[in-house]
Each structure stands twice: as structure tokens, then as C-alpha cells.
Design an enzyme around this catalytic site. Structure first.
Site, PDB file in Angstrom:
ATOM      1  CG  LEU A  34      34.989 -27.469   7.164  1.00  0.00           C
ATOM      2  CD1 LEU A  34      34.725 -26.883   5.773  1.00  0.00           C
ATOM      3  CD2 LEU A  34      34.642 -26.450   8.244  1.00  0.00           C
ATOM      4  CD  GLU A  35      33.558 -34.465  10.735  1.00  0.00           C
ATOM      5  OE1 GLU A  35      32.684 -35.045  10.041  1.00  0.00           O
ATOM      6  OE2 GLU A  35      34.745 -34.818  10.753  1.00  0.00           O
ATOM      7  CG  LEU A  36      30.364 -29.570   6.395  1.00  0.00           C
ATOM      8  CD1 LEU A  36      30.715 -28.979   5.041  1.00  0.00           C
ATOM      9  CD2 LEU A  36      30.149 -28.489   7.433  1.00  0.00           C
TER      10      LEU A  36
END
Length: 456
Positions: free
Chosen positions: A209-211
Site C-alpha cells: 500500500l503506497e498511501l
């Protein structure tokens, strides 16, 4: 069976037949990907101009050039990354050979956002393909020109059972997430990231997850103010602030605040002109919904610079807000636009303590010359990654893994980290048949004594 189910089944069959795994196939695939980008370069410039009004220079710098560098770096090191890695063994394992094999997961799903619609769709794909996976890419519907072009380019270049693009709205994302993928890579908001993770848990599918988050730029009293201003303005207002690692706010020492703000105004004018809304190369906001959200922040504090906008062109001037408090709306969520609030502190310990109370950001930038203070900031604060005396430039180093922590994400990619993200590390022990050590088996009279002696 739905069309999406059929795509996943076809890719699973393609992968199961061993079509993706050998070095020559992976190498040829990456070379073909680069050749595709070269072939459609003019169309890419046109699509990104349509979606975000990006100039050719900005498109090359932040999208195409990044991808070319990522592919070249991967091609240079791929053979070495694929080699099984020998590891040592304790004396209890005498006669064995031990090594780690990087195994592709299988069929991977990449869900990409609209702010860098080409780079953030294909950069993870480079790692997935290098690792030997099949890939389904779901680009954002908000950057429709780039999404459509990406789908056409991939369809004309690759077998859809190997790599394909699925376009669609929210319902398409939902159906994709109901499928059983072997790996999911998502770039986007924290709220949607939580949904992705919940859906992935149904099949125990691993995720990256690249948030995002509120990434601070701390400017201390001993900073090179002129360079700090220049680099903050560049990092913040590139892509009109629609960058996940853009400085979200400035935290500046009281004694240098006036000097910093004066220098920042100078560089905004230097980079974007006295009337940025008339600058044909200034990036626009992606859509009306985001436009309305961002201009809402302009009512907080005092607009020290900028503040003008044009609803028809969806452009907002690079804007600086002063007299901001931590309770203001602009400090409650990621801005993701060309609005930069400024807070001040009297000592750096105060700043560090306040930042530590917030959610962990994706990036952090510290400007100051004292090496000890630099290290204290790095050690005390938790964040995905960052730069000392610069902004966002750490992303361009393929030797540095990129990713978040806590609310700003999990998992890393870029360079070797991309290959490792899309690879399962399979541990192998190869035992000798030339002799057999008896003391490990039940019934050995000296077994316990020997094992205790060896393991101690």
C-alpha cells in the site's frame, strides 16, 4: 464468468504454463516495454497535457524519464537478482547447502492513481514483470486520456494473458478486488487503502500500500534559507502539489520565517511567472471535485501569496497560508494541491515533539546544517523516507526503497525493492546423502548431550 474473471483465469493459465519465468523472457519483456514507451512518446505527452496540462518537460522528468531509468536499472541488475542466494548454516546443519530462491507470486494486480498516471501504473509493473509475474493494471478513471492510451499501448504490445489494462469506474475496482490475485499493489488514499487491505484479507493476498499523509518540511534556524525556499517551492508545486510526497506544510523556526517566506515568493514568481494562471505549462487540478476541495483550504489563516484560481481551467495559483494553527481544516488532511500552510516553532525539539503526535507521514524534509540535529530528527521521527536539505529527490535514486509506514502505507518498491516486493523468498535446504548424523533421531543415547553441546 465475467470478463474480469476470464482475464484473471487466462493469466493464471499463462503463468502456470511457465511462460514468464526464465531470464530471457523477463529481459525481452522489459525491453519491449521501453520500446513501447519510445514509440508512443508523442501520444504520452499529448495525453498528459489533456489530463493535467503537464508540459513536455514535466512529463519527461516525472513520468517517462523516471520509467526509462527504472527499466534500465532493472535490466542491468536483473540476472544477479534472479540468482539463488547462498546463505550460511550452523554446525548442526553440517553437510547441507542452504540458499534462497526468488519466486514470482503469480498473477498480480496493480491499482494506480491519477496524479502520475503513467509512472505510477508502470513503475510497479516493471518490478512485477522483472520478478516473473503476470500483471493486470487498473489505472484511475480520473486521468481518462492517459488511462485510455495505456490500455491501447499495452494491448498492441503484449498478450493480454501476460499483461493487460482494465479500465473502469469504482465498480470495476470492486470486482477486481473480489478476484483471487496472488499479489496486490495499490497506490492511492489511506481510506481506499484500508478497503483494498480488507478485500485482500479474504484470500490472504499479500499487499503493498503506497498511501500518503501530511509530509512536513522543517526549516531550522541554521538552514540555507535561499536553497531551502527554492527546493521547497520546487517540491511542493511540481504537478500543482498533486504529489504524494510533496511537502504538505512548512514548520519553520521563528527567527528565519520572514526570510524564508520572502525567498519562496521570489521562486514562485521565477518558476511560474507573475501570473501562474496564464502560464500554459502550469499543471491543472485533475477535476472539479478536487478543485473545490482545495480552494476550500484558502479560507484558513491568511493568504500570504497567491490565492487566485480559475474554475474554468481548474487552475489554482501556488499559494502560501500564514497564521495557521494545528486545529485548522487545512491541517487535518493531506492537501494534495498547490496550497502550502506555514507554522512556526521556537526550538526544534518543540517541532519534533509536535510532529511525532501526528500520523506517520510518507515523507519528511529537514533543512539545517547541524549534523547532530539532522540525526536526531531522523532517529526520533517515524516516516516513510525523506531528504535532508532537499525535497522529493530521494525518489529518483533506484538504490533507495520507497514506501510508507503506518497510515502512509506498507511495503516498498523502486529498483531492487520492486523485484523483491513481487517475489516470494523461498528458503531451500539441500541435505547430503553421503552421511547421516544419528543424534537427531529418537532413541539416540547421546543425542541430547550432543545437541546441547552443539547448540550452546
Amino acid at each position: 464468468m465475467t470478463a474480469i474473471q476470464q482475464i484473471v483465469e487466462n493469466q493464471r493459465a499463462f503463468y502456470s504454463n511457465g511462460n514468464t519465468r526464465d531470464y530471457q523472457t523477463r529481459k525481452a519483456t522489459l525491453e519491449k516495454l521501453k520500446k513501447m514507451l519510445k514509440k508512443y512518446e508523442h501520444d504520452i505527452y499529448k495525453a498528459l497535457r489533456t489530463d493535467l496540462n503537464k508540459s513536455e518537460q514535466e512529463t519527461y522528468t516525472t513520468e517517462l524519464g523516471f520509467l526509462y531509468a527504472e527499466i534500465d536499472f532493472t535490466l542491468k541488475h536483473l540476472l544477479d537478482w534472479m540468482e539463488p542466494k547462498k546463505v550460511n548454516a550452523p554446525i548442526t546443519h553440517k553437510g547441507t547447502k542452504n540458499y534462497i530462491v526468488s519466486e514470482p507470486y503469480g498473477v498480480s494486480l496493480i491499482i494506480s492513481p491519477w496524479n502520475y498516471p503513467l509512472q505510477l501504473a508502470l513503475a510497479p509493473a516493471v518490478g512485477a514483470l522483472a520478478a516473473g509475474n503476470c500483471v493486470v493494471i487498473k489505472p484511475s478513471e480520473h486521468s481518462s486520456a492517459t488511462s485510455s492510451l495505456l490500455a491501447r499501448m499495452i494491448a498492441r504490445t503484449f498478450d493480454p494473458s501476460f499483461i493487460t489494462v482494465v479500465e473502469g469506474e469504482k465498480e470495476t475496482n470492486q470486482e477486481l478486488l473480489r478476484q483471487r490475485f496472488d499479489y496486490i499493489f495499490f497506490t492511492g488514499s489511506t481510506e481506499v487503502g484500508k478497503i483494498v487491505m480488507r478485500q485482500a484479507s479474504e484470500h490472504l493476498t499479500p499487499v503493498t500500500l503506497e498511501l500518503g499523509g501530511k509530509s512536513p518540511a522543517i526549516v531550522d534556524k541554521d538552514a540555507n534559507i535561499n536553497l531551502a525556499a527554492k527546493r521547497i517551492v520546487w517540491g511542493k508545486f511540481t504537478n500543482a502539489g498533486q504529489t504524494c510526497v510533496a511537502p504538505d506544510y512548512i514548520y519553520v523556526h521563528d527567527s528565519v520565517k520572514f526570510k524564508l517566506l520572502k525567498a519562496m515568493k521570489k521562486y514562485i514568481k521565477s518558476f511560474y511567472g507573475k501570473e501562474p494562471l496564464q502560464n500554459s505549462n502550469y499543471t491543472r487540478i485533475i477535476n472539479a471535485s478536487h478543485f473545490d476541495r482545495i480552494i476550500g483550504y484558502l479560507s484558513d489563516g491568511t493568504v500570504l501569496h497567491g490565492g487566485n484560481f480559475d474554475r474554468q481551467s481548474l487552475m489554482i495559483e501556488p499559494s502560501i497560508l500564514d497564521k495557521i494553527s494545528w486545529d485548522d481544516h487545512v491541517m487535518q488532511e493531506e492537501i494534495f494541491g498547490p496550497v502550502l500552510p506555514v507554522l512556526s516553532f521556537t526550538n526544534v525539539e518543540e517541532a519534533v515533539e509536535m510532529i511525532s503526535k501526528q500520523e506517520k507521514p510518507l515523507a519528511l524534509y529537514y533543512f539545517g546544517e547541524n549534523n547532530k540535529t539532522q540525526e536526531q530528527v531522523i532517529q526520533y521521527l517515524s516516516f516513510g523516507g525523506g531528504s535532508i536539505n532537499d525535497t522529493i529527490f530521494h525518489l529518483a535514486n533506484p538504490h533507495l526503497p520507497f514506501g510508507g509506514v503506518g497510515n502512509s502505507g506498507m511495503g516498498q518498491y523502486h529498483g531492487k525493492s520492486s523485484f523483491e516486493t513481487f517475489s516470494h523468498q523461498k528458503s531451500i535446504l539441500k541435505q547430503s546423502t553421503k552421511f547421516d548424523v544419528p543424534f537427531r533421531y529418537p532413541g539416540s543415547k547421546i543425542g541430547k548431550a550432543v545437541i546441547k553441546r552443539i547448540m550452546n
